[in-house]
Design an enzyme around this catalytic site. Structure first.
Site, PDB file in Angstrom:
ATOM      1  N   SER A 141      28.820 -46.894 -13.334  1.00  0.00           N
ATOM      2  CA  SER A 141      27.728 -46.015 -13.740  1.00  0.00           C
ATOM      3  C   SER A 141      27.438 -44.988 -12.641  1.00  0.00           C
ATOM      4  O   SER A 141      28.342 -44.272 -12.224  1.00  0.00           O
ATOM      5  CB  SER A 141      26.498 -46.858 -14.101  1.00  0.00           C
ATOM      6  OG  SER A 141      25.529 -46.095 -14.755  1.00  0.00           O
ATOM      7  N   SER A 142      26.192 -44.921 -12.147  1.00  0.00           N
ATOM      8  CA  SER A 142      25.901 -43.966 -11.075  1.00  0.00           C
ATOM      9  C   SER A 142      26.708 -44.293  -9.819  1.00  0.00           C
ATOM     10  O   SER A 142      27.043 -43.395  -9.030  1.00  0.00           O
ATOM     11  CB  SER A 142      24.410 -43.961 -10.754  1.00  0.00           C
ATOM     12  OG  SER A 142      23.961 -45.251 -10.385  1.00  0.00           O
TER      13      SER A 142
END
Length: 281
Positions: A141-142
């Protein structure tokens, strides 16, 4: 009776019959997973996951440096301990990197923190069961976004890059279905401070992807029902890497959302292990 000069191999095994006892097989090849937390800078730690065996406590293991997703906010450092345990038990160490979170800390603090963690590992790897000739960079994800920014700016050498449903291009994020419109969410503004187009281009990993970069191999995995980061983010990166003839493998995880239990399954574990096995020296 005290045993002098103890070693596992020379220690006597009890072999007398025990009436009514179950006889269970021990597995000398089995690896356990142990955890160790180390502070690499004030307020930020590296959470190590190490294989552990009684037979060879001096063994060095290939290392996966993993940047954990959190929407760029403060991370839950317990989130992936059990997700990565099946990989660790096959003979890989993990170093999960904690960074200062938004909104108090904005870009590029998170990237700088990860670079400090990598420098710490480079300077201190002799203190841990790490084979520093076999280092991989991973993120979800991030965290996948940060890993890609670091990998594509070529500041370090890695044996491979593992991108798990990471953001690759802010300019095309809204081109496919998501629960979020990043222009309306706090994540991006809390992380970046503004939504200026030039800044969004600067923090989009795909901006740095060029031809003839001598990049390591990539493994990209993404669920096809991801409600947070559209799967098209990974497809865009995959197709650009293919266009430039880089070594890249893409895996679409059927019915998987943004990580979670459907994503972290035996197929995904085996795909990651196969990638690591094929790229390590």
């Amino acid at each position: 009776m005290k045993v002098e000069n103890y070693s596992y191999e020379t220690f006597p095994r009890y072999t007398k019959e025990i009436e009514g006892a179950l006889e269970l097989k021990g597995n000398k090849e089995n690896l356990r997973c142990r955890m160790l937390d180390v502070e690499y800078q004030q307020g930020c730690m590296i959470r190590f996951l190490f294989p552990n065996t009684i037979l060879d406590e001096t063994k060095k293991y290939p290392l996966v440096i993993h940047i954990q997703g959190s929407g760029w906010y403060q991370q839950d450092m317990n989130d992936h301990i059990f997700d990565f345990m099946p990989i660790v038990k096959t003979g890989y160490a993990y170093a999960i990197i904690q960074y200062h979170g938004a909104p108090e800390y904005k870009y590029p603090t998170q990237i700088s923190d990860v670079e400090k963690a990598i420098a710490f590992l480079k300077d201190h790897y002799q203190n841990y069961p790490i084979d520093f000739n076999n280092i991989f960079l991973s993120g979800d994800s991030s965290g996948g976004h940060i890993a890609l920014l670091i990998a594509l700016q070529k500041k370090y050498e890695f044996k491979g890059i593992i991108d798990l449903y990471g953001v690759t291009n802010f300019m095309t994020f809204n081109d496919w279905y998501s629960k979020y419109d990043w222009k309306e969410e706090r994540n991006a503004i809390d992380f970046l401070g503004s939504l200026d187009n030039q800044l969004l281009i600067e923090v989009s990993p795909i901006t740095y992807l060029k031809e003839n970069m001598n990049l390591p191999p990539f493994l990209i995995l993404h669920g096809d029902k991801d409600h947070v980061v559209p799967i098209t983010q990974s497809i865009e990166l995959y197709e650009k890497l293919k266009e430039y003839h880089y070594d890249v493998t893409f895996g679409r995880v059927h019915d998987a959302d943004h990580g979670r239990s459907i994503f972290y399954n035996e197929d995904v574990y085996q795909t990651i292990i196969n990638f690591l096995d094929s790229k390590k020296r």
